[in-house]
Design a protein around this motif. Sequence first.
Motif, short mmCIF file in Angstrom:
data_model
loop_
_atom_site.label_atom_id
_atom_site.label_comp_id
_atom_site.label_asym_id
_atom_site.label_seq_id
_atom_site.Cartn_x
_atom_site.Cartn_y
_atom_site.Cartn_z
N GLN A 252 0.81 -1.22 0.00
CA GLN A 252 0.00 0.00 0.00
C GLN A 252 0.84 1.28 0.00
OE1 GLN A 252 -2.44 0.68 3.51
NE2 GLN A 252 -4.09 1.49 2.24
N SER A 253 1.80 1.37 0.89
CA SER A 253 2.61 2.59 0.98
C SER A 253 3.38 2.83 -0.30
CB SER A 253 3.59 2.50 2.16
OG SER A 253 2.90 2.46 3.39
N ARG A 254 3.96 1.79 -0.86
CA ARG A 254 4.73 1.93 -2.10
C ARG A 254 3.81 2.29 -3.27
NH1 ARG A 254 8.06 3.68 -5.03
NH2 ARG A 254 9.47 2.45 -6.33
N LEU A 255 2.61 1.70 -3.30
CA LEU A 255 1.67 2.03 -4.36
C LEU A 255 1.26 3.50 -4.27
CD1 LEU A 255 -0.67 -1.11 -4.48
CD2 LEU A 255 0.97 -0.37 -6.22
N ARG A 256 1.04 3.99 -3.07
CA ARG A 256 0.67 5.39 -2.90
C ARG A 256 1.80 6.30 -3.40
NH1 ARG A 256 -3.88 6.66 -0.33
NH2 ARG A 256 -4.94 5.08 0.96
N GLU A 257 3.02 5.92 -3.13
CA GLU A 257 4.16 6.71 -3.60
C GLU A 257 4.18 6.76 -5.13
OE1 GLU A 257 7.65 4.97 -1.99
OE2 GLU A 257 7.17 5.47 0.09
N LEU A 258 3.95 5.61 -5.75
CA LEU A 258 3.96 5.54 -7.21
C LEU A 258 2.83 6.39 -7.80
CD1 LEU A 258 4.69 1.73 -7.73
CD2 LEU A 258 6.28 3.63 -8.11
N VAL A 259 1.64 6.26 -7.21
CA VAL A 259 0.49 7.03 -7.70
C VAL A 259 0.74 8.52 -7.55
CG1 VAL A 259 -1.92 7.58 -7.23
CG2 VAL A 259 -1.20 5.20 -7.34
N THR A 260 1.26 8.93 -6.41
CA THR A 260 1.54 10.34 -6.16
C THR A 260 2.57 10.89 -7.13
OG1 THR A 260 1.02 10.08 -3.80
CG2 THR A 260 2.31 12.01 -4.43
N SER A 261 3.51 10.06 -7.54
CA SER A 261 4.57 10.52 -8.44
C SER A 261 4.14 10.49 -9.90
CB SER A 261 5.82 9.66 -8.26
OG SER A 261 5.60 8.32 -8.68
N GLY A 262 2.91 10.02 -10.18
CA GLY A 262 2.40 10.04 -11.54
C GLY A 262 2.62 8.79 -12.35
N VAL A 263 3.02 7.70 -11.71
CA VAL A 263 3.17 6.42 -12.42
C VAL A 263 1.78 5.91 -12.79
CG1 VAL A 263 3.87 4.00 -12.19
CG2 VAL A 263 5.35 5.82 -11.32
N PRO A 264 1.52 5.59 -14.05
CA PRO A 264 0.18 5.11 -14.43
C PRO A 264 -0.12 3.73 -13.86
CG PRO A 264 1.67 5.03 -16.31
CD PRO A 264 2.40 5.74 -15.22
N VAL A 265 -1.36 3.56 -13.42
CA VAL A 265 -1.84 2.29 -12.88
C VAL A 265 -3.09 1.91 -13.64
CG1 VAL A 265 -2.76 1.12 -10.84
CG2 VAL A 265 -0.90 2.80 -10.58
N LEU A 266 -3.15 0.67 -14.09
CA LEU A 266 -4.35 0.12 -14.72
C LEU A 266 -4.88 -1.00 -13.85
CD1 LEU A 266 -6.30 -0.15 -17.18
CD2 LEU A 266 -4.69 -1.83 -18.10
N ALA A 267 -6.11 -0.85 -13.36
CA ALA A 267 -6.71 -1.85 -12.47
C ALA A 267 -8.03 -2.33 -13.06
CB ALA A 267 -6.92 -1.28 -11.07
N ILE A 268 -8.21 -3.64 -13.10
CA ILE A 268 -9.37 -4.25 -13.73
C ILE A 268 -10.21 -5.01 -12.70
CG2 ILE A 268 -10.17 -5.72 -15.63
CD1 ILE A 268 -8.35 -3.44 -16.55
N GLY A 269 -11.53 -4.89 -12.80
CA GLY A 269 -12.44 -5.74 -12.03
C GLY A 269 -12.17 -5.71 -10.54
N THR A 270 -11.99 -6.89 -9.95
CA THR A 270 -11.77 -6.95 -8.50
C THR A 270 -10.46 -6.30 -8.10
OG1 THR A 270 -10.85 -9.19 -8.71
CG2 THR A 270 -13.18 -9.01 -8.17
N GLY A 271 -9.47 -6.25 -9.02
CA GLY A 271 -8.24 -5.52 -8.71
C GLY A 271 -8.53 -4.06 -8.45
N TRP A 272 -9.43 -3.49 -9.25
CA TRP A 272 -9.89 -2.11 -9.04
C TRP A 272 -10.65 -2.01 -7.71
CZ3 TRP A 272 -14.75 -0.54 -12.32
CH2 TRP A 272 -15.32 0.62 -11.80
N GLU A 273 -11.57 -2.94 -7.47
CA GLU A 273 -12.36 -2.89 -6.24
C GLU A 273 -11.47 -2.92 -5.00
OE1 GLU A 273 -16.41 -5.11 -7.92
OE2 GLU A 273 -15.01 -6.19 -6.63
#
Length: 246
Positions: free
Chosen positions: A74-95
């Motif tokens: 979670q913490s690392r993902l938040r860092e990536l999102v904040t820095s503008g790294v694109p994330v593609l999440a599908i279905g339950t991954g998105w949920e």
Amino acid sequence: MLTIAVLLPELLDTNGDASNARVLARRAEWAGHDARVVAVNSVIELPEQTDAVVIGSGSDADLETARDVLLTLQSRLRELVTSGVPVLAIGTGWELLSWGIEHGDGSVLEGLGIVAGRAIPRGERAIDDLVISSKYGRLVGFENHARAYTGAEGSPLGRVLSGSGNGSGTEGVVMGEVFCTHLHGPVLARNPVLADHLLTIILARHGAAYAAGERATQVDQIAQAARNQVAVRLGLAPEGDSAGNS
């Protein structure tokens, strides 16, 4: 070298959605850029230099297991999102990236809280072709989900032309460079315009421009023909017609 991380591909690949990472890598290579796909099943496997993240969909039986692993990221993902790294999440991954998942019995599985909204039970399962109009063009895929989604009305991926989507006339959610959708296919193989948008973001972060390679142009013609077959079957104008993106 571009690095595309695909999270929990053994748990979150029910509809082949983990292959979206390979689509990004291959199209990057066709454009003359070296790229690799890294499977990430724990925080120590997430590369320090990550240029994009792909999260697929999984079965409800694996939801809690997948959520618990994702919490360690979670913490690392938040860092990536904040820095503008694109994330593609599908279905339950998105949920799992949302505020949480409500079950029919009233229980709630808390999500990571990275994207706004939550998944809520539907009266009937949505299993059909899904076509949406988006700022990236028409997107086509297959939906197979037992939950609607609320809280994303202000920032959807697009407007539903055929199918159920979020259940409110919209489909998906976009927050910054995080793109979430019910579209399976895999979505990037069927809709290369979205793949190219993600690659444009990825390369811009490296100070480079993206231009689709010749091989991509050939493959895109096949994808367009497949999308048009779906559109015609659903009574929609094929792409290229004046109403193609209506």
